[in-house]
Write an enzyme that holds these catalytic residues in place. Structure first.
Site, short mmCIF file in Angstrom:
data_model
loop_
_atom_site.label_atom_id
_atom_site.label_comp_id
_atom_site.label_asym_id
_atom_site.label_seq_id
_atom_site.Cartn_x
_atom_site.Cartn_y
_atom_site.Cartn_z
N HIS A 21 -11.70 11.43 68.48
CA HIS A 21 -11.84 10.99 67.09
C HIS A 21 -11.94 12.20 66.16
O HIS A 21 -11.33 12.23 65.09
CB HIS A 21 -13.12 10.15 66.91
CG HIS A 21 -13.17 8.87 67.67
ND1 HIS A 21 -14.25 8.51 68.45
CD2 HIS A 21 -12.28 7.84 67.77
CE1 HIS A 21 -14.04 7.31 68.97
NE2 HIS A 21 -12.86 6.88 68.60
N LYS A 45 -17.94 -6.90 69.64
CA LYS A 45 -17.66 -5.95 70.71
C LYS A 45 -18.96 -5.52 71.41
O LYS A 45 -18.93 -4.73 72.35
CB LYS A 45 -16.96 -4.70 70.16
CG LYS A 45 -15.49 -4.90 69.88
CD LYS A 45 -14.79 -3.55 69.75
CE LYS A 45 -13.30 -3.71 69.58
NZ LYS A 45 -12.62 -2.41 69.38
N ARG A 94 -2.75 7.12 71.24
CA ARG A 94 -2.79 7.87 72.48
C ARG A 94 -1.60 7.55 73.36
O ARG A 94 -0.80 8.38 73.71
CB ARG A 94 -4.10 7.58 73.24
CG ARG A 94 -5.31 8.17 72.62
CD ARG A 94 -6.55 7.44 72.97
NE ARG A 94 -6.59 6.12 72.38
CZ ARG A 94 -7.60 5.28 72.46
NH1 ARG A 94 -8.67 5.61 73.14
NH2 ARG A 94 -7.56 4.11 71.87
N SER A 132 -14.11 5.68 74.07
CA SER A 132 -15.57 5.54 74.05
C SER A 132 -16.11 4.82 75.28
O SER A 132 -17.23 5.08 75.73
CB SER A 132 -16.02 4.80 72.79
OG SER A 132 -15.67 5.53 71.64
P1 ADP Z 1 -11.29 0.64 67.72
O1 ADP Z 1 -11.14 1.09 66.29
O2 ADP Z 1 -9.99 0.14 68.27
O3 ADP Z 1 -12.45 -0.27 67.95
P2 ADP Z 1 -12.26 3.29 68.35
O4 ADP Z 1 -13.41 3.16 67.46
O5 ADP Z 1 -12.51 3.95 69.66
O6 ADP Z 1 -11.56 1.91 68.64
O7 ADP Z 1 -11.10 4.13 67.68
C1 ADP Z 1 -10.93 4.32 66.31
C2 ADP Z 1 -9.61 5.00 66.12
O8 ADP Z 1 -9.57 6.23 66.82
C3 ADP Z 1 -8.40 4.21 66.64
O9 ADP Z 1 -7.30 4.47 65.80
C4 ADP Z 1 -8.14 4.81 68.00
O10 ADP Z 1 -6.80 4.68 68.40
C5 ADP Z 1 -8.47 6.25 67.72
N1 ADP Z 1 -8.84 6.94 68.95
C6 ADP Z 1 -9.73 6.57 69.89
N2 ADP Z 1 -9.78 7.45 70.90
C7 ADP Z 1 -8.89 8.42 70.60
C8 ADP Z 1 -8.46 9.61 71.25
N3 ADP Z 1 -8.90 9.98 72.45
N4 ADP Z 1 -7.54 10.35 70.64
C9 ADP Z 1 -7.03 9.97 69.44
N5 ADP Z 1 -7.37 8.88 68.78
C10 ADP Z 1 -8.30 8.10 69.34
#
Ligand code: ADP
Length: 163
Positions: A21, A45, A94, A132
């Site tokens: 992130h 979630k 990703r 996560s």
């Molecule tokens: P979500 O928003 O789908 O509940 P997250 O909070 O983990 O999931 O992710 C927020 C944003 O960060 C999403 O756009 C997700 O694709 C991106 N993201 C999560 N992990 C990574 C990573 N390892 N590398 C790049 N972007 C990521």
């Protein structure tokens, strides 16, 4: 003439924030005047950390980046973008598996508000397999995740799982 402020929002659950992130946010923040993490309520979630805890971990992990802010939201991301005067939404991509969901969301967001652009970035390849859920699983099972999360996040995870 007033300077136009170009602001982007980065919505997500961030339960908790990790280096993937941060990699996306750091690079996107260089392209805009301001970047705002928006932490989704996402109670369905069943997150490990509360909205306030997730927001605090993001603030602590990004305080070295001047133009990053954090807020929380419930509801439609495009509405939040409009209300906070953002012109775009950034999301990380990703794998091809992310693409399908993100494509649907981007199309729907475009329908809801064509003035808000959806932008996508790939992370540094070190973080391509990071999410996560994996972060939480490793810590829960006694593994070392310190290469993939900020120090404060590692401490918060260790404290959650020792309760
Ligand atoms: P979500 O928003 O789908 O509940 P997250 O909070 O983990 O999931 O992710 C927020 C944003 O960060 C999403 O756009 C997700 O694709 C991106 N993201 C999560 N992990 C990574 C990573 N390892 N590398 C790049 N972007 C990521």
């Amino acid at each position: 003439m007033d300077k136009i402020i170009r602001k982007i929002i980065y919505p997500g659950t961030f339960d908790p924030i990790h280096n993937g992130h941060i990699d996306i946010a750091t690079r996107a923040a260089k392209l805009f005047d301001s970047l705002e993490f928006v932490v989704a309520d996402n109670s369905e979630k069943n997150p490990l950390f509360s909205g306030d805890e997730r927001s605090q971990l993001i603030s602590d992990s990004t305080q070295h980046i001047e133009n990053i802010k954090v807020s929380q939201f419930k509801g439609l991301v495009v509405n939040h973008a409009k209300n906070s005067n953002a012109i775009a939404i950034i999301r990380g991509l990703r794998h091809v598996s992310d693409f399908e969901f993100e494509f649907q969301m981007a199309m729907m967001n475009f329908h809801l508000d064509p003035d808000i652009a959806s932008l996508f970035m790939m992370p540094d390849e070190k973080y391509i397999h990071l999410n996560s859920t994996v972060v939480k699983d490793v810590v829960k099972n006694g593994g070392d995740i310190s290469a993939f999360v900020p120090i404060g996040v590692n401490k918060a995870l260790l404290s959650k799982y020792s309760q």
